[in-house]
Design a protein around this motif. Structure first.
Motif, PDB file in Angstrom:
ATOM      1  N   ARG A  15     -13.977  36.460  44.685  1.00  0.00           N
ATOM      2  CA  ARG A  15     -12.766  36.639  45.484  1.00  0.00           C
ATOM      3  C   ARG A  15     -11.770  37.336  44.575  1.00  0.00           C
ATOM      4  N   TYR A  16     -10.791  37.988  45.183  1.00  0.00           N
ATOM      5  CA  TYR A  16      -9.766  38.658  44.388  1.00  0.00           C
ATOM      6  C   TYR A  16      -8.585  37.715  44.240  1.00  0.00           C
ATOM      7  N   SER A  17      -8.173  37.479  43.010  1.00  0.00           N
ATOM      8  CA  SER A  17      -7.027  36.617  42.723  1.00  0.00           C
ATOM      9  C   SER A  17      -5.811  37.496  42.433  1.00  0.00           C
ATOM     10  N   LYS A  18      -4.808  37.425  43.301  1.00  0.00           N
ATOM     11  CA  LYS A  18      -3.581  38.183  43.055  1.00  0.00           C
ATOM     12  C   LYS A  18      -2.865  37.659  41.812  1.00  0.00           C
ATOM     13  N   ALA A  19      -2.944  36.361  41.586  1.00  0.00           N
ATOM     14  CA  ALA A  19      -2.282  35.771  40.419  1.00  0.00           C
ATOM     15  C   ALA A  19      -2.872  36.320  39.115  1.00  0.00           C
ATOM     16  N   GLU A  20      -4.202  36.428  39.067  1.00  0.00           N
ATOM     17  CA  GLU A  20      -4.854  36.936  37.859  1.00  0.00           C
ATOM     18  C   GLU A  20      -5.028  38.453  37.883  1.00  0.00           C
ATOM     19  N   ARG A  21      -4.769  39.038  39.052  1.00  0.00           N
ATOM     20  CA  ARG A  21      -4.962  40.478  39.238  1.00  0.00           C
ATOM     21  C   ARG A  21      -6.377  40.895  38.829  1.00  0.00           C
ATOM     22  N   ALA A  22      -7.329  40.091  39.300  1.00  0.00           N
ATOM     23  CA  ALA A  22      -8.716  40.316  38.929  1.00  0.00           C
ATOM     24  C   ALA A  22      -9.631  39.619  39.927  1.00  0.00           C
ATOM     25  N   TYR A  23     -10.874  40.055  39.926  1.00  0.00           N
ATOM     26  CA  TYR A  23     -11.893  39.342  40.681  1.00  0.00           C
ATOM     27  C   TYR A  23     -12.277  38.107  39.890  1.00  0.00           C
ATOM     28  N   VAL A  24     -12.417  36.997  40.590  1.00  0.00           N
ATOM     29  CA  VAL A  24     -12.826  35.746  39.962  1.00  0.00           C
ATOM     30  C   VAL A  24     -14.016  35.208  40.747  1.00  0.00           C
ATOM     31  N   PRO A  25     -14.885  34.443  40.087  1.00  0.00           N
ATOM     32  CA  PRO A  25     -16.052  33.909  40.797  1.00  0.00           C
ATOM     33  C   PRO A  25     -15.662  32.810  41.776  1.00  0.00           C
ATOM     34  N   VAL A  26     -16.408  32.703  42.853  1.00  0.00           N
ATOM     35  CA  VAL A  26     -16.214  31.619  43.812  1.00  0.00           C
ATOM     36  C   VAL A  26     -16.734  30.323  43.196  1.00  0.00           C
ATOM     37  N   ASP A  27     -17.871  30.409  42.525  1.00  0.00           N
ATOM     38  CA  ASP A  27     -18.435  29.248  41.823  1.00  0.00           C
ATOM     39  C   ASP A  27     -18.055  29.368  40.344  1.00  0.00           C
ATOM     40  N   ARG A  28     -18.846  28.813  39.475  1.00  0.00           N
ATOM     41  CA  ARG A  28     -18.560  28.881  38.042  1.00  0.00           C
ATOM     42  C   ARG A  28     -18.735  30.283  37.463  1.00  0.00           C
ATOM     43  N   SER A  29     -19.641  31.040  38.041  1.00  0.00           N
ATOM     44  CA  SER A  29     -19.860  32.403  37.564  1.00  0.00           C
ATOM     45  C   SER A  29     -20.120  33.295  38.781  1.00  0.00           C
ATOM     46  N   PHE A  30     -19.971  34.585  38.577  1.00  0.00           N
ATOM     47  CA  PHE A  30     -20.194  35.535  39.668  1.00  0.00           C
ATOM     48  C   PHE A  30     -21.645  35.522  40.122  1.00  0.00           C
ATOM     49  N   VAL A  31     -22.551  35.431  39.154  1.00  0.00           N
ATOM     50  CA  VAL A  31     -23.988  35.507  39.406  1.00  0.00           C
ATOM     51  C   VAL A  31     -24.573  34.115  39.235  1.00  0.00           C
ATOM     52  N   PRO A  32     -25.389  33.635  40.189  1.00  0.00           N
ATOM     53  CA  PRO A  32     -25.967  32.294  40.048  1.00  0.00           C
ATOM     54  C   PRO A  32     -26.796  32.200  38.764  1.00  0.00           C
ATOM     55  N   GLN A  33     -26.642  31.115  38.044  1.00  0.00           N
ATOM     56  CA  GLN A  33     -27.325  30.952  36.768  1.00  0.00           C
ATOM     57  C   GLN A  33     -28.687  30.277  36.886  1.00  0.00           C
ATOM     58  N   ASN A  34     -29.069  29.906  38.093  1.00  0.00           N
ATOM     59  CA  ASN A  34     -30.349  29.222  38.277  1.00  0.00           C
ATOM     60  C   ASN A  34     -31.502  30.195  38.533  1.00  0.00           C
ATOM     61  N   GLY A  35     -31.231  31.476  38.425  1.00  0.00           N
ATOM     62  CA  GLY A  35     -32.286  32.463  38.636  1.00  0.00           C
ATOM     63  C   GLY A  35     -32.485  32.861  40.086  1.00  0.00           C
ATOM     64  N   GLN A  36     -31.815  32.181  40.993  1.00  0.00           N
ATOM     65  CA  GLN A  36     -31.937  32.488  42.413  1.00  0.00           C
ATOM     66  C   GLN A  36     -30.637  33.098  42.909  1.00  0.00           C
TER      67      GLN A  36
END
Length: 172
Positions: free
Chosen positions: A63-84
């Motif tokens: 999602r885009y965070s106006k406060a951070e002026r950056a894209y931030v992950p919805v979960d802990r990271s942008f890409v799932p870390q479980n390989g799926q």
């Protein structure tokens, strides 16, 4: 010229995926380091199209965070870390669907082969995608080579056996 443009587009999408893979937040200033044309509105639209494609392919969530002026992950990271990856929303159009499947396949190669330092990337590819030809595999590895992930075949000699070896890209 058509293949060059598609290759260039694909390379940009893979570079953008790599940014999201490695970074905790991704700002337009960071993206601009890799894509200087983001200064112009057309460049920003291009980046948004690529991000939308990565999202629809189930490769990232953000999602885009106006406060951070950056894209931030919805979960802990942008890409799932479980390989799926997340479920993909494949387009109805066959050419668009095939292209999205290619992007998913290339990003899978990056995360499961290159970043995991797979011992035999060719065997992995043949096992994972038995329906695809060697020519498609060669094109996929060539495409990855254009963005820094190298898979090469070395013929055997006195000092070393023949085989495929790879040099993976570490970092952004």
């Amino acid at each position: 010229m058509g293949n060059t443009k598609i290759s260039w587009r694909t390379n940009r999408i893979l570079i953008l995926f790599r940014l999201f893979y490695y970074c905790e937040t991704v700002s337009y200033n960071l993206i601009k380091e890799y894509f200087p044309e983001v200064e112009k509105e057309a460049g920003r639209k291009m980046v948004r199209r690529y991000i939308r494609l990565l999202e629809e392919a189930g490769l990232i969530r953000l999602r885009y965070s106006k406060a951070e002026r950056a894209y931030v992950p919805v979960d802990r990271s942008f890409v799932p870390q479980n390989g799926q990856f997340y479920p993909a929303k494949l387009p109805d159009s066959k050419p668009k669907r095939l292209y999205m499947e290619k992007i998913i396949r290339l990003c899978t190669l990056i995360t499961e082969v290159m970043l995991q330092e797979e011992e035999d990337p060719i065997a992995w590819y043949r096992k994972r995608y038995p329906e695809l030809s060697d020519r498609t595999r060669q094109r996929d590895f060539k495409q990855l080579g254009e963005v820094g992930y190298m898979v090469e075949y070395f013929p055997g000699d006195i000092d070393a056996p023949a085989g495929y070896y790879y040099d993976y890209f570490d970092g952004i």
